[in-house]
Enzyme design. Structure first.
Site, PDB file in Angstrom:
ATOM      1  N   ASP A   1       0.844  -1.079   0.053  1.00 35.41           N
ATOM      2  CA  ASP A   1       0.090   0.046  -0.118  1.00 35.41           C
ATOM      3  C   ASP A   1       0.827   1.448  -0.086  1.00 35.41           C
ATOM      4  O   ASP A   1       1.992   1.251   0.097  1.00 35.41           O
ATOM      5  CB  ASP A   1      -0.912  -0.075   1.156  1.00 35.41           C
ATOM      6  CG  ASP A   1      -0.352  -0.637   2.521  1.00 35.41           C
ATOM      7  OD1 ASP A   1       0.910  -0.575   2.462  1.00 35.41           O
ATOM      8  OD2 ASP A   1      -1.073  -1.118   3.372  1.00 35.41           O
TER       9      ASP A   1
ATOM     10  N   ASN B   1      -7.673  -2.770  13.962  1.00 34.91           N
ATOM     11  CA  ASN B   1      -9.140  -3.146  13.530  1.00 34.91           C
ATOM     12  C   ASN B   1      -9.133  -4.471  12.769  1.00 34.91           C
ATOM     13  O   ASN B   1     -10.334  -4.914  12.243  1.00 34.91           O
ATOM     14  CB  ASN B   1      -9.844  -1.921  12.780  1.00 34.91           C
ATOM     15  CG  ASN B   1      -9.015  -1.552  11.791  1.00 34.91           C
ATOM     16  OD1 ASN B   1      -8.023  -2.171  11.515  1.00 34.91           O
ATOM     17  ND2 ASN B   1      -9.423  -0.565  11.017  1.00 34.91           N
TER      18      ASN B   1
ATOM     19  N   HIS C   1      -7.385  -4.956  10.115  1.00 36.84           N
ATOM     20  CA  HIS C   1      -6.987  -4.547   8.535  1.00 36.84           C
ATOM     21  C   HIS C   1      -5.871  -5.368   8.335  1.00 36.84           C
ATOM     22  O   HIS C   1      -5.056  -5.736   8.732  1.00 36.84           O
ATOM     23  CB  HIS C   1      -7.105  -3.058   8.280  1.00 36.84           C
ATOM     24  CG  HIS C   1      -5.770  -2.292   8.713  1.00 36.84           C
ATOM     25  ND1 HIS C   1      -5.952  -1.031   9.073  1.00 36.84           N
ATOM     26  CD2 HIS C   1      -4.520  -2.831   9.057  1.00 36.84           C
ATOM     27  CE1 HIS C   1      -4.833  -0.624   9.335  1.00 36.84           C
ATOM     28  NE2 HIS C   1      -3.944  -1.699   9.190  1.00 36.84           N
TER      29      HIS C   1
ATOM     30  N   GLU D   1      -9.745  -2.266   5.071  1.00 40.51           N
ATOM     31  CA  GLU D   1     -10.059  -1.848   6.331  1.00 40.51           C
ATOM     32  C   GLU D   1     -11.466  -2.725   6.600  1.00 40.51           C
ATOM     33  O   GLU D   1     -12.128  -3.416   5.337  1.00 40.51           O
ATOM     34  CB  GLU D   1     -10.467  -0.391   6.461  1.00 40.51           C
ATOM     35  CG  GLU D   1      -9.469   0.437   6.485  1.00 40.51           C
ATOM     36  CD  GLU D   1      -8.640   0.746   7.733  1.00 40.51           C
ATOM     37  OE1 GLU D   1      -8.629  -0.353   8.468  1.00 40.51           O
ATOM     38  OE2 GLU D   1      -8.078   1.768   8.064  1.00 40.51           O
TER      39      GLU D   1
HETATM   40  C1  F6R Z   1       1.458  -1.301   6.048  1.00 40.98           C
HETATM   41  C2  F6R Z   1       0.172  -2.275   6.350  1.00 40.98           C
HETATM   42  C3  F6R Z   1      -0.553  -2.538   7.342  1.00 40.98           C
HETATM   43  C4  F6R Z   1       0.153  -2.361   8.553  1.00 40.98           C
HETATM   44  C5  F6R Z   1      -0.813  -2.767   9.865  1.00 40.98           C
HETATM   45  C6  F6R Z   1       0.046  -2.583  11.073  1.00 40.98           C
HETATM   46  O1  F6R Z   1       1.912  -1.839   4.777  1.00 40.98           O
HETATM   47  O2  F6R Z   1       0.012  -3.212   5.402  1.00 40.98           O
HETATM   48  O3  F6R Z   1      -1.690  -3.200   7.436  1.00 40.98           O
HETATM   49  O4  F6R Z   1       0.870  -3.772   8.662  1.00 40.98           O
HETATM   50  O5  F6R Z   1      -1.350  -1.385   9.773  1.00 40.98           O
HETATM   51  O6  F6R Z   1       0.848  -1.401  11.460  1.00 40.98           O
HETATM   52  P1  F6R Z   1       1.948  -1.451  12.600  1.00 40.98           P
HETATM   53  O7  F6R Z   1       2.773  -2.682  12.292  1.00 40.98           O
HETATM   54  O8  F6R Z   1       2.756  -0.128  12.609  1.00 40.98           O
HETATM   55  O9  F6R Z   1       1.020  -1.496  13.921  1.00 40.98           O
END
Ligand code: F6R
Length: 243
Positions: A63, A131, A133, A138
């Protein structure tokens, strides 16, 4: 689903890095799927310290924020250069990320075409949001979806504001690889660390598959390893924690 639980985040990060290095050694021209975020920092640090060549690897990121140019310090382009690409022998023209500026519709179709051309991904690394995701898919996301524009939920904006200073400066939209593409990866390694992930991890593993917790769809993948630290595993049943 294989679940591996470790006492500390460092052990979990090293285990995930070892799974990645095993993939790269077994198939030096693998197509890898990278994730970003705080959880992956230890994984990339461990990979950078290994005697491992990435020169024939092709890679796709999950992403990118809409509105951030690739040289913005909070963009995922910047993150990947800072934490991985600048420290390994991967070839920049084989590293693909969605671009957050310009015409979003054109970019989405460019990225999906690249995934179609070079996919399926051999090993997709995933984190998990508080959440549930995965990527920036999401709650409510299409479980079969392809690359698309997505609105970030308030909980994700709040969680990611730690990198931006304030919630107001976090972009509220992103381009994300879709769950349909993630599910075509041959192998998936999901890493979750910290108490803030415990509820999402329990929903992913123990509840039925639902778009309310996008990660729950991973129950349907036949080669996924979920790597957790003790805090992230805390809401799992004892039986699952020991699995
Ligand atoms: C980022 C991504 C997100 C993160 C998730 C956890 O490329 O794909 O799904 O893996 O938001 O983020 P952290 O590790 O910062 O808690």
């Amino acid at each position: 689903m294989i679940i591996k639980t470790f006492q500390t985040p460092i052990e979990a990060e090293h285990y995930a890095a070892d799974l990645i290095s095993a993939q790269v050694r077994a198939k030096p021209n693998s197509v890898m799927g990278w994730a970003t975020g705080g959880t992956m920092l230890g994984v990339y640090k461990a990979l950078c310290g290994m005697d491992l060549s990435f020169k024939d690897i092709r890679a796709f990121n999950l992403d990118e924020y809409i509105g951030l140019p690739p040289d913005h310090p909070q963009s995922y382009h910047f993150y990947m250069r800072q934490h991985l690409f600048d420290h390994i022998d991967i070839s920049p023209d084989r590293c693909h990320l969605p671009v957050g500026i310009g015409d979003t519709a054109i970019e989405i179709s460019r990225y999906q075409d690249l995934l179609r051309t070079y996919g399926p991904i051999d090993l997709q690394l995933l984190g998990i949001g508080q959440n549930g995701h995965i990527g920036f898919n999401e709650p409510g996301a299409d479980l079969d979806g392809l690359t698309r524009k997505t609105a970030l939920s308030p909980i994700t904006i709040r969680a990611n504001s730690r990198y931006f200073g304030t919630a107001e400066t976090v972009p509220n939209e992103a381009i994300t690889m879709g769950i349909g593409t993630i599910m075509t990866a041959r192998k998936i390694v999901l890493l979750g660390c910290g108490a803030s992930k415990a509820d999402a991890v329990a929903a992913m593993i123990q509840q039925s598959v639902t778009p309310d917790c996008p990660a729950s769809v991973l129950q349907r993948h036949d080669d996924i390893t979920v790597v957790l630290d003790k805090a992230a595993a805390a809401s799992l049943s004892l039986e699952k924690q020991r699995a």
